[in-house]
Design an enzyme around this catalytic site. Structure first.
Site, short mmCIF file in Angstrom:
data_model
loop_
_atom_site.label_atom_id
_atom_site.label_comp_id
_atom_site.label_asym_id
_atom_site.label_seq_id
_atom_site.Cartn_x
_atom_site.Cartn_y
_atom_site.Cartn_z
CD GLU A 85 -4.40 -72.88 22.25
OE1 GLU A 85 -5.40 -72.72 21.52
OE2 GLU A 85 -3.77 -71.95 22.77
CE LYS A 280 -6.34 -69.11 19.76
NZ LYS A 280 -6.05 -70.06 20.83
CG ASP A 296 -19.53 -76.01 8.68
OD1 ASP A 296 -18.40 -75.56 8.95
OD2 ASP A 296 -20.06 -75.90 7.56
CG HIS A 393 -0.50 -71.62 27.42
ND1 HIS A 393 -1.64 -72.18 26.89
CD2 HIS A 393 0.39 -71.58 26.41
CE1 HIS A 393 -1.44 -72.47 25.62
NE2 HIS A 393 -0.21 -72.11 25.30
P1 HMG Z 1 -4.46 -74.26 38.27
O1 HMG Z 1 -5.12 -73.41 39.28
O2 HMG Z 1 -2.98 -74.34 38.27
O3 HMG Z 1 -5.07 -75.73 38.33
O4 HMG Z 1 -4.95 -73.79 36.84
P2 HMG Z 1 -5.12 -76.75 39.53
O5 HMG Z 1 -4.03 -77.74 39.29
O6 HMG Z 1 -5.18 -76.05 40.85
O7 HMG Z 1 -6.54 -77.46 39.26
C1 HMG Z 1 -7.77 -76.76 39.44
C2 HMG Z 1 -8.77 -77.26 38.40
O8 HMG Z 1 -8.37 -76.81 37.09
C3 HMG Z 1 -8.87 -78.77 38.29
O9 HMG Z 1 -9.75 -79.30 39.24
C4 HMG Z 1 -9.41 -78.92 36.90
O10 HMG Z 1 -10.77 -78.61 36.85
C5 HMG Z 1 -8.61 -77.87 36.13
P3 HMG Z 1 -9.66 -80.91 39.59
O11 HMG Z 1 -9.84 -81.65 38.33
O12 HMG Z 1 -8.30 -81.11 40.15
O13 HMG Z 1 -10.76 -81.09 40.55
N1 HMG Z 1 -7.32 -78.44 35.71
C6 HMG Z 1 -7.19 -79.47 34.85
N2 HMG Z 1 -8.07 -80.20 34.18
C7 HMG Z 1 -7.59 -81.17 33.36
N3 HMG Z 1 -6.26 -81.43 33.21
C8 HMG Z 1 -5.35 -80.72 33.87
C9 HMG Z 1 -5.79 -79.69 34.72
N4 HMG Z 1 -5.15 -78.82 35.50
C10 HMG Z 1 -6.10 -78.07 36.10
N5 HMG Z 1 -4.06 -80.99 33.68
C11 HMG Z 1 -5.16 -73.68 34.48
C12 HMG Z 1 -4.36 -74.22 35.67
C13 HMG Z 1 -4.42 -74.00 33.21
C14 HMG Z 1 -6.53 -74.36 34.47
C15 HMG Z 1 -5.38 -72.14 34.69
O14 HMG Z 1 -4.11 -71.54 34.82
C16 HMG Z 1 -6.12 -71.48 33.58
O15 HMG Z 1 -7.34 -71.53 33.52
N6 HMG Z 1 -5.42 -70.83 32.65
C17 HMG Z 1 -5.99 -70.24 31.47
C18 HMG Z 1 -5.57 -71.08 30.31
C19 HMG Z 1 -6.21 -70.68 29.00
O16 HMG Z 1 -7.00 -69.78 28.91
N7 HMG Z 1 -5.83 -71.37 27.96
C20 HMG Z 1 -6.32 -71.14 26.62
C21 HMG Z 1 -5.16 -71.06 25.69
S1 HMG Z 1 -4.43 -69.49 25.77
C22 HMG Z 1 -5.26 -68.71 24.46
O17 HMG Z 1 -5.13 -69.16 23.37
C23 HMG Z 1 -6.31 -67.68 24.64
C24 HMG Z 1 -5.96 -66.29 25.15
O18 HMG Z 1 -5.02 -65.60 24.35
C25 HMG Z 1 -7.28 -65.58 25.11
C26 HMG Z 1 -7.25 -64.19 25.62
O19 HMG Z 1 -6.21 -63.50 25.47
O20 HMG Z 1 -8.29 -63.76 26.16
C27 HMG Z 1 -5.42 -66.37 26.54
#
Ligand code: HMG
Length: 439
Positions: A85, A280, A296, A393
């Site tokens: 994901e 989740k 596991d 996301h």
């Molecule tokens: P951002 O602020 O746009 O990121 O966040 P940024 O471009 O400013 O970068 C800041 C840092 O984020 C980076 O530092 C990385 O650590 C990381 P740097 O490496 O530049 O020093 N980062 C990345 N690392 C690797 N590859 C990348 C990347 N981009 C940023 N391409 C971010 C963007 C997606 C991190 C933020 O918006 C976020 O944390 N979102 C949450 C996403 C999430 O939770 N996803 C899980 C799937 S959704 C789900 O299934 C669960 C859910 O339903 C659970 C719930 O409801 O509680 C949400």
């Protein structure tokens, strides 16, 4: 053509593929090519993977990513994550970086006991059964010595065996409820071997026991199996910081954010529909590390969700509070993990993942996995209570959509740049690709 087959398991790998392609894909060569394109050219490595399971026809790849900057109990870690994901690894990395500047994560193992049970039927007097059990308990432990002696040398083994009366639920139903310490091994094989030996000794001793009537002697063993519910194999991970340091974004008020964040956790504590999604998100982090380290994840999932329901209603695995102007956020979860045995020395990538984590003990791995879950939840809740989840996301998912449309490197660069300042929804990305490709 009939779709059933006898002797499939005895066919060679290529004959298995031939049968599948002929029966389900109308002999389409493309299906065969897809299956084969995932084979590894290193024949020994391919054979190793073929033999992990049965009827293997190919490999199923999951991306193996790394989330750096995790400071856990003062030690830096780059955490390996195997997951399909998008945005999970980025979210973990972002949370790690955030907490690195605020003292990092603290984690401790609270307990390490695992459970196994022999389920059996006995139709007689409980007091008689209990006297028999007390008499032969040392024999049960003694008869398992060939299985337990190495584990005992390392400091683990059988902790205790209890007789449990379950007749209120099912007539005649009792258990030998045993507790074990399995140290760095997940312990499933060890526990199951001990339990099967207990069952054998228990039944044999019953046949020779004078205190039983003829009917009572025939104890009926139903099954002997470990439990994946391990509420006494528990780990806690925590972060904390002054409330004022909780945001680096000047447009977000730290106090407001802390309040909203804690409300979001409280909602997950009392509302099962929210709790399932909340958890989740936590499992996004936990499963990814569990999988990367060859553990596991089904056992972990089953145990964790049972734990989330332990008070009678499914609830949040994480908790948060403000005390003396300090924000606290923590998780407590049961995790039965191993860093020896199983796939840990067999799968080269699992071995590498453990090396990356400085070859942790099972206790250290429990802490790392709990931290990954907490970090994941922090990232998700921060997005949910501020920008909404879709922004980040979709930013991460953008590449998947571009690949789906076979975007060229030049198109990708243009569109990534475009979506730095535009909201990336699926339809917006599709529109942008179409408009870029217009002559
Ligand atoms: P951002 O602020 O746009 O990121 O966040 P940024 O471009 O400013 O970068 C800041 C840092 O984020 C980076 O530092 C990385 O650590 C990381 P740097 O490496 O530049 O020093 N980062 C990345 N690392 C690797 N590859 C990348 C990347 N981009 C940023 N391409 C971010 C963007 C997606 C991190 C933020 O918006 C976020 O944390 N979102 C949450 C996403 C999430 O939770 N996803 C899980 C799937 S959704 C789900 O299934 C669960 C859910 O339903 C659970 C719930 O409801 O509680 C949400």
């Amino acid at each position: 053509m009939s779709k059933s087959i006898s002797g499939f398991s005895k066919l060679s790998k290529s004959h298995k593929i031939d049968w599948i392609v002929a029966t389900y894909f109308n002999k389409n060569e493309n299906a065969k090519n897809i299956i084969k394109q995932y084979w590894n050219s290193n024949i020994k490595l391919q054979q190793l993977h073929d033999e992990f399971i049965e009827n293997t026809i190919t490999n199923y790849y999951l991306p193996f990513g790394v989330a750096p900057n995790f400071l856990i109990n003062g030690k830096m870690h780059a955490i390996p994550m195997a997951i399909e994901e998008s945005s999970v690894v980025a979210a973990a990395s972002k949370a790690a970086k955030f907490w690195l500047e605020r003292g990092g994560f603290k984690a401790e193992v609270l307990s390490t006991t695992k459970i196994g049970q022999v389920h059996f039927m006995f139709h007689g007097d409980f007091e008689v059964l209990n006297t028999f059990f007390k008499t032969i308990k040392p024999k049960l432990i003694e008869a398992a010595k060939p299985i337990t002696k190495n584990m005992e040398k390392r400091g683990g083994g059988i902790i205790d065996i209890e007789l449990r009366d379950k007749t209120k639920s099912i007539e005649g139903y009792f258990q030998l409820h045993a507790t074990f310490e399995t140290l760095d091994a997940m312990g499933a094989n060890f526990i199951n071997s001990c339990l099967e030996q207990f069952a054998k000794t228990f039944r044999e001793e019953a046949l020779d026991y004078d205190g039983f009537s003829q009917d009572e002697q025939s104890i009926d063993i139903i099954m002997s199996i470990l439990s994946n519910y391990v509420p006494n194999c528990l780990v806690r991970a925590e972060v904390s910081c002054p409330v004022k340091d909780l945001t680096e974004d000047p447009s977000i008020d730290a106090k407001e954010f802390a309040k909203k964040f804690i409300q979001a956790v409280k909602i997950a504590e009392i509302e099962p529909f929210r709790a399932v999604t909340h958890n989740k998100g936590i499992m996004n982090g936990i499963d990814a590390v569990v999988l990367a380290t060859g553990n596991d994840f089904r056992a972990v999932e089953a145990g964790v969700h049972a734990f989330a329901s332990r008070n009678g209603s499914y609830s949040s695995l994480t908790h948060a509070k403000i005390e003396n102007d300090t924000f606290y956020f923590w998780i407590e979860i049961p995790l039965a993990l191993g860093t020896v045995g199983g796939l840990t020395s067999l799968h080269p990538l699992v071995k590498l993942a453990l090396e990356l984590l400085h070859n942790p003990t099972a206790k250290e791995l429990m802490q790392i996995v709990a931290v990954a879950g907490l970090a994941q939840n922090f990232a998700a809740l921060r997005s949910l209570t501020t920008t909404g989840i879709q922004e980040g996301h979709m930013k991460m998912h953008l590449m998947n959509i571009l690949n789906q449309f076979e975007a060229t490197e030049k198109e990708k660069a243009t569109l990534i740049d475009h979506f730095k300042t535009h909201t990336a929804t699926h339809s917006a990305v599709v529109e942008a690709i179409k408009s870029l490709r217009k002559p």
